[in-house]
Design a protein around this motif. Structure first.
Motif, PDB file in Angstrom:
ATOM      1  N   ARG A  58      56.364  39.408  28.754  1.00 33.34           N
ATOM      2  CA  ARG A  58      55.166  39.157  29.597  1.00 33.34           C
ATOM      3  C   ARG A  58      53.878  40.022  28.803  1.00 33.34           C
ATOM      4  O   ARG A  58      54.163  40.955  27.991  1.00 33.34           O
ATOM      5  CB  ARG A  58      55.507  40.455  30.564  1.00 33.34           C
TER       6      ARG A  58
ATOM      7  N   ASN B  70      49.369  43.859  31.356  1.00 37.84           N
ATOM      8  CA  ASN B  70      48.189  43.912  32.105  1.00 37.84           C
ATOM      9  C   ASN B  70      46.929  44.810  31.335  1.00 37.84           C
ATOM     10  O   ASN B  70      47.509  45.709  30.885  1.00 37.84           O
ATOM     11  CB  ASN B  70      48.247  44.286  33.493  1.00 37.84           C
TER      12      ASN B  70
ATOM     13  N   ARG C 125      47.553  43.335  40.444  1.00 36.18           N
ATOM     14  CA  ARG C 125      47.935  42.032  40.056  1.00 36.18           C
ATOM     15  C   ARG C 125      49.357  42.241  40.003  1.00 36.18           C
ATOM     16  O   ARG C 125      50.240  41.279  40.394  1.00 36.18           O
ATOM     17  CB  ARG C 125      47.119  41.544  38.736  1.00 36.18           C
ATOM     18  N   LEU C 126      49.907  43.401  39.251  1.00 33.69           N
ATOM     19  CA  LEU C 126      51.364  43.542  38.958  1.00 33.69           C
ATOM     20  C   LEU C 126      52.124  43.758  40.163  1.00 33.69           C
ATOM     21  O   LEU C 126      53.011  43.269  40.326  1.00 33.69           O
ATOM     22  CB  LEU C 126      51.536  44.581  38.006  1.00 33.69           C
TER      23      LEU C 126
ATOM     24  N   GLU D 224      52.420  40.469  42.001  1.00 31.30           N
ATOM     25  CA  GLU D 224      53.654  39.618  41.194  1.00 31.30           C
ATOM     26  C   GLU D 224      55.151  40.323  41.638  1.00 31.30           C
ATOM     27  O   GLU D 224      55.936  39.588  41.727  1.00 31.30           O
ATOM     28  CB  GLU D 224      53.477  39.937  39.685  1.00 31.30           C
TER      29      GLU D 224
ATOM     30  N   GLU E  55      55.720  39.055  45.093  1.00 34.58           N
ATOM     31  CA  GLU E  55      56.613  37.682  45.012  1.00 34.58           C
ATOM     32  C   GLU E  55      57.613  37.457  44.319  1.00 34.58           C
ATOM     33  O   GLU E  55      58.505  36.586  44.978  1.00 34.58           O
ATOM     34  CB  GLU E  55      55.155  36.926  44.214  1.00 34.58           C
TER      35      GLU E  55
ATOM     36  N   VAL F  77      59.815  39.694  36.727  1.00 39.23           N
ATOM     37  CA  VAL F  77      58.622  39.846  36.611  1.00 39.23           C
ATOM     38  C   VAL F  77      58.266  40.237  34.908  1.00 39.23           C
ATOM     39  O   VAL F  77      57.223  39.847  34.656  1.00 39.23           O
ATOM     40  CB  VAL F  77      57.531  40.984  37.301  1.00 39.23           C
TER      41      VAL F  77
END
Length: 193
Positions: free
Chosen positions: A3, A6, A13-14, A17, A20, A43
């Protein structure tokens, strides 16, 4: 999975994710597969990173449920946005509700028929699903005759919609009549004149 880290200040944003990833894990059998470690793996971060955003699994599940109900609410609002009459608005919401449930069976089951969500300990008032029900009731109220109980009527319509989604998902081989026709039949008493 490697990954890309960030940049500073991109924790939102993390977090999205992670929600999700948890959504997909919860919607895929068996739902017991959800753990903070599983989300971290999906992730591509360390488990400690997940704990920076969620205190425990229950908090993460709540975030997933909240996101899914917001998505459903947006879909329903978009569906009735172009309706010309109150009845058309109600019908559009009902059809969109069923369409979303049938297109997202794992997510629908998570919201309405899952131990992961039923054990969250939340009541109805202020729950993530309350806005979806309020939208249905709000669309139905202008279609009611004087003296009809808006809450009871909305519960009856929702029960019909829910039953259609669950039964059509669970019994796809049954010779189902068209969804549009069934919705029209159930809503016939709310159609004006």
């Amino acid at each position: 999975m490697t990954r890309v880290r960030n940049r500073r200040g991109e924790g939102v944003r993390l977090r999205a994710e992670m929600i999700e990833a948890a959504t997909e894990l919860l919607a895929s059998p068996p739902e017991e597969a959800l753990s903070l470690r599983a989300v971290a793996r999906a992730v591509g971060v360390t488990p400690q990173s997940v704990y920076l955003h969620f205190a425990d699994k229950q908090e993460l599940v709540y975030a997933v449920v909240e996101r899914l109900f917001q998505e459903l609410d947006r879909v329903l609002d978009a569906a009735d946005g172009g309706a010309e009459t109150p009845f058309d608005r109600l019908r559009a919401r009902c059809l969109a509700y069923c369409a979303w449930g049938l297109a997202n069976p794992g997510h629908y089951q998570l919201l309405f028929d899952s131990p992961a969500t039923s054990q969250m300990g939340t009541g109805y008032a202020g729950s993530p699903g309350a806005a979806v029900f309020a939208g249905l009731r709000g669309a139905l109220e202008p279609c009611l005759s004087p003296g009809e109980d808006p809450h009871a009527c909305a519960v009856a319509v929702w029960t019909f919609l829910h039953g259609n989604v669950v039964l059509r998902t669970g019994k796809p081989g049954f010779p189902w009549p068209s969804l549009d026709g069934l919705v029209d039949q159930v809503l016939a008493s709310y159609r004006p004149g």
